[in-house]
Write a protein that holds these residues in place. Sequence first.
Motif, PDB file in Angstrom:
ATOM      1  N   PRO A  54      37.856  55.807  28.008  1.00 17.59           N
ATOM      2  CA  PRO A  54      38.690  54.794  28.679  1.00 17.59           C
ATOM      3  C   PRO A  54      37.810  53.641  29.189  1.00 17.59           C
ATOM      4  O   PRO A  54      36.724  53.886  29.724  1.00 17.59           O
ATOM      5  CB  PRO A  54      39.293  55.548  29.869  1.00 17.59           C
ATOM      6  CG  PRO A  54      39.058  56.994  29.617  1.00 17.59           C
ATOM      7  CD  PRO A  54      37.877  57.103  28.709  1.00 17.59           C
ATOM      8  N   LEU A  55      38.273  52.405  29.016  1.00 18.19           N
ATOM      9  CA  LEU A  55      37.554  51.258  29.569  1.00 18.19           C
ATOM     10  C   LEU A  55      37.759  51.232  31.080  1.00 18.19           C
ATOM     11  O   LEU A  55      38.790  51.675  31.586  1.00 18.19           O
ATOM     12  CB  LEU A  55      38.072  49.954  28.949  1.00 18.19           C
ATOM     13  CG  LEU A  55      37.818  49.777  27.451  1.00 18.19           C
ATOM     14  CD1 LEU A  55      38.497  48.501  26.948  1.00 18.19           C
ATOM     15  CD2 LEU A  55      36.330  49.727  27.144  1.00 18.19           C
ATOM     16  N   ILE A  56      36.768  50.701  31.798  1.00 18.56           N
ATOM     17  CA  ILE A  56      36.823  50.648  33.259  1.00 18.56           C
ATOM     18  C   ILE A  56      36.949  49.196  33.696  1.00 18.56           C
ATOM     19  O   ILE A  56      36.356  48.293  33.103  1.00 18.56           O
ATOM     20  CB  ILE A  56      35.550  51.314  33.849  1.00 18.56           C
ATOM     21  CG1 ILE A  56      35.487  52.797  33.452  1.00 18.56           C
ATOM     22  CG2 ILE A  56      35.484  51.158  35.368  1.00 18.56           C
ATOM     23  CD1 ILE A  56      36.641  53.654  33.944  1.00 18.56           C
ATOM     24  N   PHE A  57      37.728  48.986  34.759  1.00 22.63           N
ATOM     25  CA  PHE A  57      37.965  47.636  35.264  1.00 22.63           C
ATOM     26  C   PHE A  57      36.674  46.979  35.739  1.00 22.63           C
ATOM     27  O   PHE A  57      35.936  47.560  36.537  1.00 22.63           O
ATOM     28  CB  PHE A  57      38.976  47.715  36.422  1.00 22.63           C
ATOM     29  CG  PHE A  57      39.157  46.414  37.148  1.00 22.63           C
ATOM     30  CD1 PHE A  57      39.865  45.368  36.571  1.00 22.63           C
ATOM     31  CD2 PHE A  57      38.612  46.230  38.409  1.00 22.63           C
ATOM     32  CE1 PHE A  57      40.021  44.160  37.235  1.00 22.63           C
ATOM     33  CE2 PHE A  57      38.774  45.026  39.088  1.00 22.63           C
ATOM     34  CZ  PHE A  57      39.470  43.999  38.501  1.00 22.63           C
ATOM     35  N   LEU A  58      36.393  45.765  35.240  1.00 20.82           N
ATOM     36  CA  LEU A  58      35.211  45.029  35.693  1.00 20.82           C
ATOM     37  C   LEU A  58      35.579  43.949  36.702  1.00 20.82           C
ATOM     38  O   LEU A  58      35.058  43.913  37.808  1.00 20.82           O
ATOM     39  CB  LEU A  58      34.488  44.388  34.496  1.00 20.82           C
ATOM     40  CG  LEU A  58      33.266  43.529  34.846  1.00 20.82           C
ATOM     41  CD1 LEU A  58      32.150  44.372  35.454  1.00 20.82           C
ATOM     42  CD2 LEU A  58      32.755  42.779  33.618  1.00 20.82           C
ATOM     43  N   CYS A  59      36.495  43.042  36.332  1.00 22.14           N
ATOM     44  CA  CYS A  59      36.855  41.965  37.259  1.00 22.14           C
ATOM     45  C   CYS A  59      38.173  41.325  36.866  1.00 22.14           C
ATOM     46  O   CYS A  59      38.669  41.537  35.756  1.00 22.14           O
ATOM     47  CB  CYS A  59      35.756  40.904  37.310  1.00 22.14           C
ATOM     48  SG  CYS A  59      35.483  40.038  35.760  1.00 22.14           S
ATOM     49  N   GLN A  60      38.751  40.573  37.799  1.00 23.85           N
ATOM     50  CA  GLN A  60      39.961  39.817  37.509  1.00 23.85           C
ATOM     51  C   GLN A  60      39.907  38.485  38.236  1.00 23.85           C
ATOM     52  O   GLN A  60      39.387  38.388  39.341  1.00 23.85           O
ATOM     53  CB  GLN A  60      41.215  40.606  37.907  1.00 23.85           C
ATOM     54  CG  GLN A  60      41.373  40.882  39.390  1.00 23.85           C
ATOM     55  CD  GLN A  60      42.588  41.782  39.653  1.00 23.85           C
ATOM     56  OE1 GLN A  60      42.575  42.988  39.364  1.00 23.85           O
ATOM     57  NE2 GLN A  60      43.642  41.190  40.202  1.00 23.85           N
ATOM     58  N   ILE A  61      40.459  37.461  37.554  1.00 23.08           N
ATOM     59  CA  ILE A  61      40.461  36.112  38.113  1.00 23.08           C
ATOM     60  C   ILE A  61      41.911  35.680  38.255  1.00 23.08           C
ATOM     61  O   ILE A  61      42.652  35.661  37.277  1.00 23.08           O
ATOM     62  CB  ILE A  61      39.775  35.093  37.158  1.00 23.08           C
ATOM     63  CG1 ILE A  61      38.556  35.695  36.461  1.00 23.08           C
ATOM     64  CG2 ILE A  61      39.455  33.794  37.887  1.00 23.08           C
ATOM     65  CD1 ILE A  61      37.486  36.205  37.334  1.00 23.08           C
ATOM     66  N   TYR A  62      42.323  35.330  39.465  1.00 18.42           N
ATOM     67  CA  TYR A  62      43.661  34.788  39.688  1.00 18.42           C
ATOM     68  C   TYR A  62      43.601  33.293  39.400  1.00 18.42           C
ATOM     69  O   TYR A  62      42.909  32.550  40.094  1.00 18.42           O
ATOM     70  CB  TYR A  62      44.084  35.066  41.127  1.00 18.42           C
ATOM     71  CG  TYR A  62      45.482  34.592  41.463  1.00 18.42           C
ATOM     72  CD1 TYR A  62      46.599  35.188  40.878  1.00 18.42           C
ATOM     73  CD2 TYR A  62      45.694  33.557  42.371  1.00 18.42           C
ATOM     74  CE1 TYR A  62      47.885  34.759  41.173  1.00 18.42           C
ATOM     75  CE2 TYR A  62      46.980  33.126  42.685  1.00 18.42           C
ATOM     76  CZ  TYR A  62      48.070  33.728  42.084  1.00 18.42           C
ATOM     77  OH  TYR A  62      49.338  33.305  42.383  1.00 18.42           O
ATOM     78  N   ALA A  63      44.294  32.872  38.344  1.00 22.14           N
ATOM     79  CA  ALA A  63      44.172  31.483  37.886  1.00 22.14           C
ATOM     80  C   ALA A  63      45.516  30.939  37.410  1.00 22.14           C
ATOM     81  O   ALA A  63      45.768  30.830  36.215  1.00 22.14           O
ATOM     82  CB  ALA A  63      43.142  31.401  36.762  1.00 22.14           C
ATOM     83  N   PRO A  64      46.434  30.622  38.360  1.00 19.83           N
ATOM     84  CA  PRO A  64      47.753  30.111  37.974  1.00 19.83           C
ATOM     85  C   PRO A  64      47.649  28.766  37.251  1.00 19.83           C
ATOM     86  O   PRO A  64      46.665  28.054  37.416  1.00 19.83           O
ATOM     87  CB  PRO A  64      48.475  29.919  39.320  1.00 19.83           C
ATOM     88  CG  PRO A  64      47.659  30.624  40.337  1.00 19.83           C
ATOM     89  CD  PRO A  64      46.257  30.663  39.822  1.00 19.83           C
ATOM     90  N   TYR A  65      48.653  28.475  36.421  1.00 19.53           N
ATOM     91  CA  TYR A  65      48.797  27.145  35.814  1.00 19.53           C
ATOM     92  C   TYR A  65      49.798  26.417  36.693  1.00 19.53           C
ATOM     93  O   TYR A  65      50.983  26.760  36.682  1.00 19.53           O
ATOM     94  CB  TYR A  65      49.399  27.272  34.411  1.00 19.53           C
ATOM     95  CG  TYR A  65      48.424  27.336  33.260  1.00 19.53           C
ATOM     96  CD1 TYR A  65      47.165  27.919  33.407  1.00 19.53           C
ATOM     97  CD2 TYR A  65      48.782  26.818  32.012  1.00 19.53           C
ATOM     98  CE1 TYR A  65      46.299  27.980  32.318  1.00 19.53           C
ATOM     99  CE2 TYR A  65      47.913  26.883  30.930  1.00 19.53           C
ATOM    100  CZ  TYR A  65      46.673  27.462  31.087  1.00 19.53           C
ATOM    101  OH  TYR A  65      45.822  27.532  30.011  1.00 19.53           O
ATOM    102  N   GLU A  66      49.348  25.432  37.435  1.00 26.04           N
ATOM    103  CA  GLU A  66      50.274  24.764  38.345  1.00 26.04           C
ATOM    104  C   GLU A  66      51.396  24.044  37.604  1.00 26.04           C
ATOM    105  O   GLU A  66      52.494  23.877  38.120  1.00 26.04           O
ATOM    106  CB  GLU A  66      49.521  23.781  39.250  1.00 26.04           C
ATOM    107  CG  GLU A  66      49.066  24.448  40.534  1.00 26.04           C
ATOM    108  CD  GLU A  66      47.739  23.903  41.049  1.00 26.04           C
ATOM    109  OE1 GLU A  66      47.469  22.709  40.846  1.00 26.04           O
ATOM    110  OE2 GLU A  66      46.984  24.699  41.640  1.00 26.04           O
ATOM    111  N   GLU A  67      51.116  23.620  36.350  1.00 23.93           N
ATOM    112  CA  GLU A  67      52.102  22.829  35.617  1.00 23.93           C
ATOM    113  C   GLU A  67      53.163  23.686  34.934  1.00 23.93           C
ATOM    114  O   GLU A  67      54.101  23.162  34.354  1.00 23.93           O
ATOM    115  CB  GLU A  67      51.400  21.939  34.593  1.00 23.93           C
ATOM    116  CG  GLU A  67      50.659  22.666  33.467  1.00 23.93           C
ATOM    117  CD  GLU A  67      49.231  23.094  33.817  1.00 23.93           C
ATOM    118  OE1 GLU A  67      48.926  23.297  35.001  1.00 23.93           O
ATOM    119  OE2 GLU A  67      48.428  23.252  32.876  1.00 23.93           O
ATOM    120  N   SER A  68      53.032  25.008  34.980  1.00 23.73           N
ATOM    121  CA  SER A  68      53.986  25.858  34.258  1.00 23.73           C
ATOM    122  C   SER A  68      54.639  26.871  35.190  1.00 23.73           C
ATOM    123  O   SER A  68      53.945  27.630  35.866  1.00 23.73           O
ATOM    124  CB  SER A  68      53.246  26.586  33.128  1.00 23.73           C
ATOM    125  OG  SER A  68      53.998  27.685  32.697  1.00 23.73           O
TER     126      SER A  68
END
Length: 352
Positions: A54-68
């Motif tokens: 199983p792959l293990i979680f490394l990182c996550q980036i919260y990056a909304p698109y303001e225009e959508s």
Amino acid sequence: MSSTKVDIGFLEEKSSWLLHPRFFPSKVGGTPAWLDLQNLPLPTELTCKVCSDPLIFLCQIYAPYEESSDCFHRTIFIFICRNGSCCKTNSTDNILVLRCQLPRKNMFYLYEPYQEDENEEFPTDKWAKFCNICGAKAPSHCSKCKKSYYCGRKHQILDWQKGHKELCPKSQNTVLNNFIVTEAGKSILFKEWELVVDEESEEDSTDIDMNQEMEKLNKLLQEKKAGTLNNVSEDELQQYTTAVPVDKVFKKFSKRVSRHPDQVLRYERGGTPLWITGNSDNSIINIPNCQYCNGQRQFEFQVMPQLLNFINVGIDINSIDWGVLVVYTCKRSCNDGPAYKKEFILKQDLLN
Ligand SMILES: [Zn+2]
Ligand SMILES: [Zn+2]
Ligand SMILES: [Zn+2]
Ligand SMILES: [Zn+2]
């Protein structure tokens, strides 16, 4: 001189409950703070192509698109195999990138931001069961207590060995909390951090402390460079740990990084990656179109080698390693396909 603004990611310690999905965190390590809590990737998708673990979680980036409006919430997740020996030069067979997005009005979260209240009830298990070890979707559970859930056999056995054997009889009467890290989890998850993003400074640094930081980085990279070599003698290793990479691209990389030596991430949607070496041809490969809408992908962010310093992976020859991890995502961030959509990642190592 480039005029586009780059955002830089740094790591800070933060209480785990503040990195809960309802706060839409950017984070490193621990279990993933899933965005869509129901339509999770299957364990078979979260599997290393090299060793099938199983792959293990490394990182996550919260990056909304303001225009959508479809992307009012938007998070990119990176998973990696825990076995360092699955890291091959310039290959990403041991890594997976997933994109998930939600409109502001959705079935999981309130329309308005959540207050930072530790005791607020937010039962995620009404949407899905999560692996007791890695936090992935958990189709199976302990047949004795029926309280402890797993992504598969591998993590169920690990949990049994690392303490569930003793806890199992007791846990039949209690409710297990999905976001408490178990002993088995501690043995396999990366150290958890908040990822704080800020604008890059426009000036190259001449600060003494910064120079020391850069020396640390160069040392890490050289050790890592040595580490990617298999079957070499001590003498040869010594040679590699003292040789400074001289290529022009690496010089440019070092100079730019010296503005913020402790950066672990560079975010510049639609911009250009900061490559770590010119001794590699993977910076000119064609980036495949989005597999869901067939639209173009663009550069969104890159993970820096400094992150390796913060997640306790060691510098042994067979430890987890990368020069830079470069992530390309669907330019229009389409809504086609599954809730967690595969995106494209390149790994560029110092050594070929
Ligand atoms: Zn693997
Ligand atoms: Zn698991
Ligand atoms: Zn049990
Ligand atoms: Zn697309």
